[in-house]
Each structure stands twice: as structure tokens, then as C-alpha cells.
Scaffold this motif. Structure first.
Motif, mmCIF file in Angstrom:
data_model
loop_
_atom_site.group_PDB
_atom_site.id
_atom_site.type_symbol
_atom_site.label_atom_id
_atom_site.label_comp_id
_atom_site.label_asym_id
_atom_site.label_seq_id
_atom_site.Cartn_x
_atom_site.Cartn_y
_atom_site.Cartn_z
ATOM 1 N N LEU A 117 0.787 -1.229 0.000
ATOM 2 C CA LEU A 117 0.000 0.000 0.000
ATOM 3 C C LEU A 117 0.823 1.287 0.000
ATOM 4 O O LEU A 117 0.361 2.317 -0.491
ATOM 5 C CB LEU A 117 -0.930 0.025 1.218
ATOM 6 C CG LEU A 117 -1.953 -1.090 1.319
ATOM 7 C CD1 LEU A 117 -2.825 -0.881 2.543
ATOM 8 C CD2 LEU A 117 -2.808 -1.162 0.072
ATOM 9 N N ALA A 118 2.027 1.263 0.549
ATOM 10 C CA ALA A 118 2.835 2.476 0.690
ATOM 11 C C ALA A 118 2.989 3.270 -0.608
ATOM 12 O O ALA A 118 2.863 4.495 -0.603
ATOM 13 C CB ALA A 118 4.192 2.131 1.289
ATOM 14 N N ARG A 132 0.736 4.916 7.698
ATOM 15 C CA ARG A 132 0.469 3.563 8.188
ATOM 16 C C ARG A 132 -0.333 3.587 9.484
ATOM 17 O O ARG A 132 -1.284 2.818 9.664
ATOM 18 C CB ARG A 132 1.783 2.806 8.374
ATOM 19 C CG ARG A 132 1.569 1.356 8.766
ATOM 20 C CD ARG A 132 2.881 0.608 8.799
ATOM 21 N NE ARG A 132 2.678 -0.793 9.144
ATOM 22 C CZ ARG A 132 3.651 -1.690 9.118
ATOM 23 N NH1 ARG A 132 4.870 -1.347 8.759
ATOM 24 N NH2 ARG A 132 3.406 -2.936 9.449
ATOM 25 N N LYS A 133 0.033 4.482 10.388
ATOM 26 C CA LYS A 133 -0.684 4.617 11.650
ATOM 27 C C LYS A 133 -2.137 5.033 11.404
ATOM 28 O O LYS A 133 -3.064 4.523 12.031
ATOM 29 C CB LYS A 133 0.016 5.659 12.514
ATOM 30 C CG LYS A 133 -0.528 5.821 13.895
ATOM 31 C CD LYS A 133 0.215 6.992 14.505
ATOM 32 C CE LYS A 133 0.405 6.983 15.928
ATOM 33 N NZ LYS A 133 1.110 8.126 16.470
ATOM 34 N N VAL A 134 -2.335 5.939 10.455
ATOM 35 C CA VAL A 134 -3.684 6.412 10.143
ATOM 36 C C VAL A 134 -4.510 5.292 9.510
ATOM 37 O O VAL A 134 -5.682 5.098 9.852
ATOM 38 C CB VAL A 134 -3.629 7.661 9.233
ATOM 39 C CG1 VAL A 134 -5.005 8.033 8.733
ATOM 40 C CG2 VAL A 134 -2.997 8.824 9.981
ATOM 41 N N THR A 165 -7.899 7.995 -3.354
ATOM 42 C CA THR A 165 -6.882 7.117 -2.762
ATOM 43 C C THR A 165 -7.458 5.749 -2.427
ATOM 44 O O THR A 165 -6.852 4.719 -2.733
ATOM 45 C CB THR A 165 -6.269 7.758 -1.505
ATOM 46 O OG1 THR A 165 -5.664 8.998 -1.874
ATOM 47 C CG2 THR A 165 -5.233 6.858 -0.859
ATOM 48 N N TRP A 166 -8.644 5.716 -1.810
ATOM 49 C CA TRP A 166 -9.249 4.424 -1.467
ATOM 50 C C TRP A 166 -9.573 3.613 -2.720
ATOM 51 O O TRP A 166 -9.446 2.389 -2.720
ATOM 52 C CB TRP A 166 -10.512 4.592 -0.626
ATOM 53 C CG TRP A 166 -10.241 5.003 0.779
ATOM 54 C CD1 TRP A 166 -10.693 6.128 1.394
ATOM 55 C CD2 TRP A 166 -9.431 4.333 1.750
ATOM 56 N NE1 TRP A 166 -10.225 6.177 2.685
ATOM 57 C CE2 TRP A 166 -9.451 5.089 2.933
ATOM 58 C CE3 TRP A 166 -8.691 3.149 1.739
ATOM 59 C CZ2 TRP A 166 -8.771 4.713 4.085
ATOM 60 C CZ3 TRP A 166 -8.005 2.779 2.885
ATOM 61 C CH2 TRP A 166 -8.048 3.550 4.032
ATOM 62 N N GLN A 167 -9.960 4.284 -3.784
ATOM 63 C CA GLN A 167 -10.246 3.570 -5.039
ATOM 64 C C GLN A 167 -8.973 2.935 -5.600
ATOM 65 O O GLN A 167 -8.992 1.796 -6.051
ATOM 66 C CB GLN A 167 -10.866 4.524 -6.065
ATOM 67 C CG GLN A 167 -11.328 3.820 -7.323
ATOM 68 C CD GLN A 167 -12.408 2.791 -7.041
ATOM 69 O OE1 GLN A 167 -13.385 3.080 -6.369
ATOM 70 N NE2 GLN A 167 -12.235 1.578 -7.533
ATOM 71 N N ARG A 168 -7.858 3.674 -5.543
ATOM 72 C CA ARG A 168 -6.578 3.111 -6.007
ATOM 73 C C ARG A 168 -6.175 1.900 -5.164
ATOM 74 O O ARG A 168 -5.706 0.898 -5.690
ATOM 75 C CB ARG A 168 -5.478 4.176 -5.953
ATOM 76 C CG ARG A 168 -5.577 5.216 -7.041
ATOM 77 C CD ARG A 168 -4.319 6.073 -7.110
ATOM 78 N NE ARG A 168 -4.012 6.763 -5.878
ATOM 79 C CZ ARG A 168 -4.556 7.923 -5.496
ATOM 80 N NH1 ARG A 168 -5.457 8.502 -6.251
ATOM 81 N NH2 ARG A 168 -4.199 8.497 -4.372
ATOM 82 N N ILE A 169 -6.380 1.993 -3.856
ATOM 83 C CA ILE A 169 -6.056 0.877 -2.971
ATOM 84 C C ILE A 169 -6.937 -0.329 -3.305
ATOM 85 O O ILE A 169 -6.439 -1.450 -3.438
ATOM 86 C CB ILE A 169 -6.226 1.282 -1.487
ATOM 87 C CG1 ILE A 169 -5.126 2.276 -1.104
ATOM 88 C CG2 ILE A 169 -6.203 0.066 -0.577
ATOM 89 C CD1 ILE A 169 -5.317 2.915 0.257
ATOM 90 N N ALA A 170 -8.238 -0.096 -3.455
ATOM 91 C CA ALA A 170 -9.157 -1.196 -3.782
ATOM 92 C C ALA A 170 -8.794 -1.840 -5.115
ATOM 93 O O ALA A 170 -8.793 -3.067 -5.242
ATOM 94 C CB ALA A 170 -10.595 -0.686 -3.809
#
Length: 133
Positions: A15-16, A33-35, A74-79
Motif C-alpha cells: 500500500l505504501a 500507516r498509523k492512520v 486514494t481508497w479507489q486506487r487501494i481497492a
């Protein structure tokens, strides 16, 4: 060793590279990462933002970052990345929703005692008015 709801080193390595670099208005980002661990903890446990454990930092940071990442993609890219990785190149469709809507017990729409379902309340018969005719 990460906690129960936290990213492993291998997951974070995946994910980084997807994390945004540009912090808002010249500020420095809190540790991504903490978030993400805070967001995962809240999502998996269902607690309110304000009840996040202190180890994740201020709840406002996690809530704000979650909102910002929802809006900026950002969440879409992660998914997308996780879907491709999990399916070895095949695209999968997935949906996650933690919304709960409570309805009153009488909101089920069942017919009330003494009335017929589908009867129009403005119908002359319903109000006891004489029938036209």
C-alpha cells in the motif's frame, strides 16, 4: 508484530506506494500507516471516531484522512490494487459498506388491522362518503 487490526509489513509494502505525497497547505502528513491502522480498527470494530484508542493518534486526523482519501480517489486506487493482486490479474467486483439504518418496528409496511393494503385514503368509501353513481 502488528496488532489484530493492523497492517503487516508485507501489506504495508503493497500500500505504501499508493499513498498521496502532497500534504495539505504545506503541513506534514501524520504517519500514513498509523492512520490506515486507525481507519481499519474503526471499520472492523464499528466504534465511533472519537473512541479510537490513543495509540492511533488524534481521532480527528484519522477521520479527516479517511474523508480526504474518499474524495481524492486514494481508497479507489487501494481497492483496485488489492483486487488485481488478489485475483492474479483478473478483475473482481467487491463492495464494502458499514452503514446501518434502523427502522421503527412499524416501518415494515404491513397492512394495519381493519384496513386493506393498497386502499387510497382519499377514496370516498374509505371516508364513509356516499358513493357517486
Amino acid at each position: 508484530m502488528p496488532g489484530r487490526h493492523e497492517l503487516t509489513d508485507a501489506e504495508w509494502a503493497l500500500l505504501a506506494p499508493l499513498m498521496p505525497d502532497d500534504a495539505p497547505k504545506g503541513k506534514k502528513w501524520a504517519d500514513h500507516r498509523k492512520v490506515i491502522n486507525a481507519i481499519l480498527f474503526r471499520t472492523r470494530t464499528g466504534i465511533p471516531w472519537r473512541d479510537l484508542p490513543e495509540r492511533y493518534g488524534p481521532w480527528e486526523t484519522a477521520a479527516g484522512r479517511h474523508r480526504r482519501w474518499c474524495m481524492d480517489g486514494t481508497w479507489q486506487r487501494i481497492a483496485d490494487r488489492l483486487r488485481i493482486d488478489a485475483a492474479s490479474g483478473e478483475e473482481l467486483i467487491a463492495s464494502v459498506d458499514s452503514t446501518t439504518v434502523r427502522a421503527h418496528q412499524h416501518a415494515a409496511g404491513a397492512a394495519k388491522k381493519g384496513t386493506r393494503r393498497g386502499t387510497n385514503r382519499t377514496d370516498a368509501k374509505h371516508w364513509g362518503a356516499p358513493e357517486a353513481g
